[in-house]
Design an enzyme around this catalytic site. Sequence first.
Site, mmCIF file in Angstrom:
data_model
loop_
_atom_site.group_PDB
_atom_site.id
_atom_site.type_symbol
_atom_site.label_atom_id
_atom_site.label_comp_id
_atom_site.label_asym_id
_atom_site.label_seq_id
_atom_site.Cartn_x
_atom_site.Cartn_y
_atom_site.Cartn_z
ATOM 1 N N GLU A 37 0.777 3.906 -2.937
ATOM 2 C CA GLU A 37 0.689 5.303 -2.484
ATOM 3 C C GLU A 37 1.960 5.830 -1.835
ATOM 4 O O GLU A 37 1.937 6.870 -1.194
ATOM 5 C CB GLU A 37 -0.485 5.448 -1.500
ATOM 6 C CG GLU A 37 -1.840 5.158 -2.113
ATOM 7 C CD GLU A 37 -2.985 5.380 -1.140
ATOM 8 O OE1 GLU A 37 -2.732 5.930 -0.050
ATOM 9 O OE2 GLU A 37 -4.116 5.005 -1.467
ATOM 10 N N HIS A 43 -7.775 -2.893 -3.033
ATOM 11 C CA HIS A 43 -6.504 -2.413 -3.596
ATOM 12 C C HIS A 43 -5.943 -3.424 -4.598
ATOM 13 O O HIS A 43 -5.356 -3.041 -5.625
ATOM 14 C CB HIS A 43 -5.486 -2.158 -2.488
ATOM 15 C CG HIS A 43 -5.702 -0.862 -1.776
ATOM 16 N ND1 HIS A 43 -5.685 0.351 -2.434
ATOM 17 C CD2 HIS A 43 -5.938 -0.581 -0.472
ATOM 18 C CE1 HIS A 43 -5.906 1.326 -1.565
ATOM 19 N NE2 HIS A 43 -6.072 0.793 -0.377
ATOM 20 N N HIS A 47 0.831 -1.205 0.000
ATOM 21 C CA HIS A 47 0.000 0.000 0.000
ATOM 22 C C HIS A 47 0.864 1.254 0.000
ATOM 23 O O HIS A 47 0.718 2.130 -0.847
ATOM 24 C CB HIS A 47 -0.937 0.003 1.215
ATOM 25 C CG HIS A 47 -1.927 1.112 1.211
ATOM 26 N ND1 HIS A 47 -1.609 2.403 1.598
ATOM 27 C CD2 HIS A 47 -3.232 1.148 0.855
ATOM 28 C CE1 HIS A 47 -2.680 3.169 1.487
ATOM 29 N NE2 HIS A 47 -3.672 2.440 1.033
#
Length: 274
Positions: A195, A227, A164
């Site tokens: 991210e 995701h 992530h």
Amino acid sequence: MKHFFITLYLLGISLFSSAQQEEKAALLITHYGSSDPQTRALTLDVVTREAQEAFPQFTVREAYISPIVRKRLAKEGVYKDSPTDALLKLRAEGYRTIYVQSTTLIEGSEMTSVRRDADKLRPFFKEIKVGNPLLYSVEDCEKVIGILTAEQLRKKEDIVYVGHGNQLPSTATYAMLDFMMKAHGLKNFHVSTIEGYPTLDATLLQLKETRPKSVTLVPLLLVCGNHTKEDIAGVWKTELEKQGYQVNVRMQGLGENKAIRQLYMEHIKAMLKD
């Protein structure tokens, strides 16, 4: 004299009850959470169940860190406590010693939130201990790399693990994983983030150096949720295919790997010894 013995008897019961309360200890497993029932069944529920099996001396409870996930589940009639609510319930039930283990991967904002909740309620307990996330130390990273790469060494393709990530210093954990893989001579293994850093562009530059024909994207996430479905199997797969690579996506969260789940059990053991 009769009243004297009755008083002693009641005092003894009270002291015994107090001693029992002080001895009551619980293990709280905190997950970020997931609104997908199948994903929960394959990962989060398994971690909680295995924790109860590994540590039968404790009452084991679970809590979901994400308010968004908790709200989504509540609309479906599924209710999960926040870490704060779970701790308050344990206190009301007479538990005085609490061990908290989060299934977060890095020392990011979710882990900070769990530690903050524990600190806030610490005065109401005899003791609260909080374990570390999966990738906390260099040793943790070495163990995870060993697990992730063991099954892939014989395959002639590049593997990209996609985490992530965030905009905090802790996103450097992913860069460290990537560097450590390369230091072990695993040139066709890469770690990137959605991210944070390493970015997709940074990973594309690495792929230009190794020049693979095919690339497999693997979620470096505890659960295979949105995701994975939207970012990894959607955006990332599309971008890599534009570059001419044959792209596969492994739809499996880290929590489905027993060896990874065992690392959380080891973190709990380390917390108990500390």
